[in-house]
Structures are given as structure tokens and as C-alpha cells.
Motif scaffolding. Structure first.
Motif, PDB file in Angstrom:
ATOM      1  N   LYS A  20       7.275  15.093   6.253  1.00  0.00           N
ATOM      2  CA  LYS A  20       8.700  14.786   6.094  1.00  0.00           C
ATOM      3  C   LYS A  20       8.908  13.503   5.298  1.00  0.00           C
ATOM      4  CE  LYS A  20      10.682  17.135  10.130  1.00  0.00           C
ATOM      5  NZ  LYS A  20      11.518  16.980  11.338  1.00  0.00           N
ATOM      6  N   THR A  21       8.063  12.523   5.561  1.00  0.00           N
ATOM      7  CA  THR A  21       8.162  11.253   4.839  1.00  0.00           C
ATOM      8  C   THR A  21       7.862  11.462   3.358  1.00  0.00           C
ATOM      9  OG1 THR A  21       7.498   9.996   6.801  1.00  0.00           O
ATOM     10  CG2 THR A  21       7.271   8.893   4.678  1.00  0.00           C
ATOM     11  N   GLN A  22       6.810  12.233   3.079  1.00  0.00           N
ATOM     12  CA  GLN A  22       6.450  12.514   1.691  1.00  0.00           C
ATOM     13  C   GLN A  22       7.576  13.245   0.975  1.00  0.00           C
ATOM     14  OE1 GLN A  22       2.773  14.665   2.039  1.00  0.00           O
ATOM     15  NE2 GLN A  22       1.527  12.818   2.196  1.00  0.00           N
ATOM     16  N   ALA A  23       8.228  14.164   1.682  1.00  0.00           N
ATOM     17  CA  ALA A  23       9.336  14.916   1.081  1.00  0.00           C
ATOM     18  C   ALA A  23      10.487  13.977   0.719  1.00  0.00           C
ATOM     19  CB  ALA A  23       9.822  15.998   2.041  1.00  0.00           C
ATOM     20  N   ALA A  47      11.493   3.397  -2.514  1.00  0.00           N
ATOM     21  CA  ALA A  47      11.316   3.116  -1.081  1.00  0.00           C
ATOM     22  C   ALA A  47      12.666   2.974  -0.382  1.00  0.00           C
ATOM     23  CB  ALA A  47      10.481   1.849  -0.901  1.00  0.00           C
ATOM     24  N   LYS A  48      13.573   2.245  -1.013  1.00  0.00           N
ATOM     25  CA  LYS A  48      14.899   2.035  -0.423  1.00  0.00           C
ATOM     26  C   LYS A  48      15.664   3.346  -0.297  1.00  0.00           C
ATOM     27  CE  LYS A  48      19.143  -0.668  -0.997  1.00  0.00           C
ATOM     28  NZ  LYS A  48      19.858  -1.681  -1.854  1.00  0.00           N
ATOM     29  N   ALA A  49      15.642   4.159  -1.368  1.00  0.00           N
ATOM     30  CA  ALA A  49      16.366   5.434  -1.360  1.00  0.00           C
ATOM     31  C   ALA A  49      15.777   6.408  -0.340  1.00  0.00           C
ATOM     32  CB  ALA A  49      16.334   6.067  -2.757  1.00  0.00           C
ATOM     33  N   ALA A  50      14.447   6.342  -0.143  1.00  0.00           N
ATOM     34  CA  ALA A  50      13.784   7.243   0.800  1.00  0.00           C
ATOM     35  C   ALA A  50      13.820   6.717   2.225  1.00  0.00           C
ATOM     36  CB  ALA A  50      12.331   7.458   0.372  1.00  0.00           C
ATOM     37  N   GLY A  51      14.174   5.434   2.386  1.00  0.00           N
ATOM     38  CA  GLY A  51      14.212   4.840   3.718  1.00  0.00           C
ATOM     39  C   GLY A  51      12.829   4.611   4.304  1.00  0.00           C
ATOM     40  N   VAL A  52      11.887   4.193   3.437  1.00  0.00           N
ATOM     41  CA  VAL A  52      10.508   3.961   3.895  1.00  0.00           C
ATOM     42  C   VAL A  52      10.039   2.584   3.426  1.00  0.00           C
ATOM     43  CG1 VAL A  52       9.961   6.425   3.827  1.00  0.00           C
ATOM     44  CG2 VAL A  52       9.479   5.001   1.823  1.00  0.00           C
ATOM     45  N   ALA A  53       8.914   2.151   3.952  1.00  0.00           N
ATOM     46  CA  ALA A  53       8.321   0.881   3.531  1.00  0.00           C
ATOM     47  C   ALA A  53       7.795   1.008   2.110  1.00  0.00           C
ATOM     48  CB  ALA A  53       7.187   0.489   4.476  1.00  0.00           C
ATOM     49  N   HIS A  54       7.746  -0.108   1.403  1.00  0.00           N
ATOM     50  CA  HIS A  54       7.294  -0.113   0.009  1.00  0.00           C
ATOM     51  C   HIS A  54       5.920   0.536  -0.153  1.00  0.00           C
ATOM     52  CE1 HIS A  54       5.712  -1.788  -3.770  1.00  0.00           C
ATOM     53  NE2 HIS A  54       6.971  -1.931  -4.144  1.00  0.00           N
ATOM     54  N   GLY A  55       4.991   0.203   0.740  1.00  0.00           N
ATOM     55  CA  GLY A  55       3.632   0.736   0.628  1.00  0.00           C
ATOM     56  C   GLY A  55       3.541   2.228   0.838  1.00  0.00           C
ATOM     57  N   THR A  56       4.503   2.785   1.566  1.00  0.00           N
ATOM     58  CA  THR A  56       4.502   4.230   1.848  1.00  0.00           C
ATOM     59  C   THR A  56       4.665   5.046   0.572  1.00  0.00           C
ATOM     60  OG1 THR A  56       5.473   3.791   4.017  1.00  0.00           O
ATOM     61  CG2 THR A  56       5.605   6.052   3.211  1.00  0.00           C
ATOM     62  N   VAL A  57       5.385   4.489  -0.402  1.00  0.00           N
ATOM     63  CA  VAL A  57       5.620   5.194  -1.669  1.00  0.00           C
ATOM     64  C   VAL A  57       4.293   5.558  -2.327  1.00  0.00           C
ATOM     65  CG1 VAL A  57       6.577   4.965  -4.001  1.00  0.00           C
ATOM     66  CG2 VAL A  57       7.852   4.087  -2.033  1.00  0.00           C
ATOM     67  N   PHE A  58       3.312   4.672  -2.207  1.00  0.00           N
ATOM     68  CA  PHE A  58       2.039   4.876  -2.893  1.00  0.00           C
ATOM     69  C   PHE A  58       0.938   5.425  -1.992  1.00  0.00           C
ATOM     70  CE2 PHE A  58       3.842   1.166  -5.385  1.00  0.00           C
ATOM     71  CZ  PHE A  58       4.357   1.991  -6.382  1.00  0.00           C
ATOM     72  N   SER A  59       1.249   5.710  -0.734  1.00  0.00           N
ATOM     73  CA  SER A  59       0.220   6.155   0.200  1.00  0.00           C
ATOM     74  C   SER A  59      -0.408   7.479  -0.213  1.00  0.00           C
ATOM     75  CB  SER A  59       0.801   6.271   1.614  1.00  0.00           C
ATOM     76  OG  SER A  59       1.819   7.256   1.654  1.00  0.00           O
ATOM     77  N   GLU A  60       0.364   8.326  -0.891  1.00  0.00           N
ATOM     78  CA  GLU A  60      -0.133   9.646  -1.284  1.00  0.00           C
ATOM     79  C   GLU A  60      -0.570   9.701  -2.741  1.00  0.00           C
ATOM     80  OE1 GLU A  60      -1.124  13.686  -0.844  1.00  0.00           O
ATOM     81  OE2 GLU A  60      -0.669  12.145   0.648  1.00  0.00           O
ATOM     82  N   TYR A  61       0.196   9.040  -3.624  1.00  0.00           N
ATOM     83  CA  TYR A  61      -0.049   9.188  -5.064  1.00  0.00           C
ATOM     84  C   TYR A  61      -0.660   7.959  -5.721  1.00  0.00           C
ATOM     85  CZ  TYR A  61       2.715  13.377  -4.455  1.00  0.00           C
ATOM     86  OH  TYR A  61       3.180  14.601  -4.015  1.00  0.00           O
ATOM     87  N   GLY A  62      -0.721   6.845  -5.016  1.00  0.00           N
ATOM     88  CA  GLY A  62      -1.431   5.684  -5.524  1.00  0.00           C
ATOM     89  C   GLY A  62      -0.660   4.791  -6.478  1.00  0.00           C
TER      90      GLY A  62
END
Length: 209
Positions: A20-23, A47-62
Motif C-alpha cells: 500500500k505504501t509503495q502504491a 514523500a509529502k504527496a504520498a504521506g511517507v518519510a523521505h527515505g521511504t521513497v527510495f526504499s524500493e527503487y533506490g
């Protein structure tokens, strides 16, 4: 009197939460890349638009590059599926090879036109591609172009002479025209730009039927 207890809600697993977070990240990135372009979009915006931490944006795609490349991969898979369905339907209808080719190309155009801002964002990044990026892009291109090569029977379906440009050269020209027309699209389906693509296709691919 025995009171029945309401069934407990099943708790969300870590894998489901991650999905869900990735989506949310992907959806936010698609919107922002479409609106602001590749270079105008910051990781913090996503990150702001998705409502997640900055690092989460790159957790999957780097990286931001990995993110837009992953989005393009999903677009490619959707596009190929759509074109294949159009080809299958056209064959059932008994369309000629030339008509089938144009039907497939039109479906391709309609799909990419709907995604044109996102695709334009990806192409803007192409100015700073390295050799590996270029190689990966061409590998993706081949997956789509194989559908057209099959329709063209690797050139056997065309009325061209031995000394004329071969089918691969003709496809390269069509790809260039297609991409240039797509860059010129401003609002959704652009019939003027499609007319350019269609005219080029008819000139480049004289079918025997």
C-alpha cells in the motif's frame, strides 16, 4: 441470552502495508512527474504527496531515476497488453495486414497520448542518460517493436525492393516520428499529431495486401 461478538478485522500484514505504501509513492510520483517534469520533481515532494518519510521513497527503487524507470516499466507492460488485445481482436475480425498494423499503431498512440506528460518527463531525463540507461531503454523498445515486426512478418508482408531500406530502418524512422509527435502533444489525444504518425506509417510500410 448469549451476545454474539462481532468478527475481528483481520490485521494488515507487513507485506500488505508495504504494498500500500509503495502504491501511494508510485501514484504520487506519477502525478508529480506529469505535472512538474522529471527535474522539477524533488524526492521530498513525492514523500509529502504520498504521506511517507523521505527515505521511504527510495526504499524500493533506490533513486528518483529508478522510480521513473519503474513507472515506465509498468506503462510498457500495460501498453503491450493493450496492443496485443487489439491485434487479437483485429485478426478475429479478419482485418487486412495493413489495417491491422494501423489499428495496433493507433492503440499504441492513444495509450501513450494519455500518458504523454509522464512519458515526456522520462524523455527529458534522456538528455543525461549513461550507456546503461540507453541500453535498458532499447531493450524496452524491442519488446514493443516485436509486435510490429510480427505483423510485418519481418518485412515479408511489404512491397519493397531489395535495394530499398529494410524493415528495421523503416521502423527506426517511424519510432522517431512517433516520439517527436508525442513530444508535441499538449492535451490528451491530438489528432493532428496522430495524422503525422499515420501518414508516416502508410509511406514507410507499403503492404502487399
Amino acid at each position: 441470552m448469549q451476545i454474539k461478538q462481532a468478527p475481528r478485522r483481520r490485521s494488515i500484514t507487513r507485506a500488505e502495508q508495504k504494498e500500500k505504501t509503495q502504491a501511494r509513492v508510485i501514484n504520487a510520483a506519477r502525478e508529480l512527474f506529469s505535472e512538474k517534469g522529471f527535474f522539477g520533481t524533488r524526492a521530498s515532494d513525492i514523500a509529502k504527496a504520498a504521506g511517507v518519510a523521505h527515505g521511504t521513497v527510495f526504499s524500493e527503487y533506490g533513486s528518483k531515476v529508478g522510480l521513473i524507470t519503474g513507472i515506465l516499466e509498468s506503462i510498457l507492460c500495460e501498453r503491450i497488453e493493450i496492443i496485443r488485445k487489439v491485434v487479437k481482436k483485429g485478426r478475429k475480425k479478419g482485418l487486412s495486414r495493413s489495417a491491422l498494423f494501423l489499428e495496433a499503431l493507433r492503440a499504441h498512440w492513444d495509450y501513450d497520448s494519455a500518458q504523454h506528460r509522464l512519458i515526456q518527463a522520462y524523455f527529458s531525463y534522456s538528455w543525461v542518460w549513461d550507456q546503461e540507461d540507453e541500453s535498458e531503454y532499447h531493450k524496452r523498445q524491442v519488446r514493443t517493436l516485436k509486435i510490429y515486426l510480427d505483423l510485418l512478418e519481418d518485412g515479408a508482408a511489404l512491397d519493397i525492393g531489395k535495394d530499398d531500406p529494410d524493415v528495421h530502418d523503416r521502423i527506426s524512422v517511424l519510432v522517431a516520428v512517433f516520439n517527436d509527435a508525442l513530444r508535441s502533444v499538449r492535451h490528451g489525444k491530438d489528432e493532428v499529431q496522430w495524422a503525422r504518425v499515420e501518414k508516416a506509417a502508410k509511406l514507410l510500410f507499403p503492404f502487399k495486401d
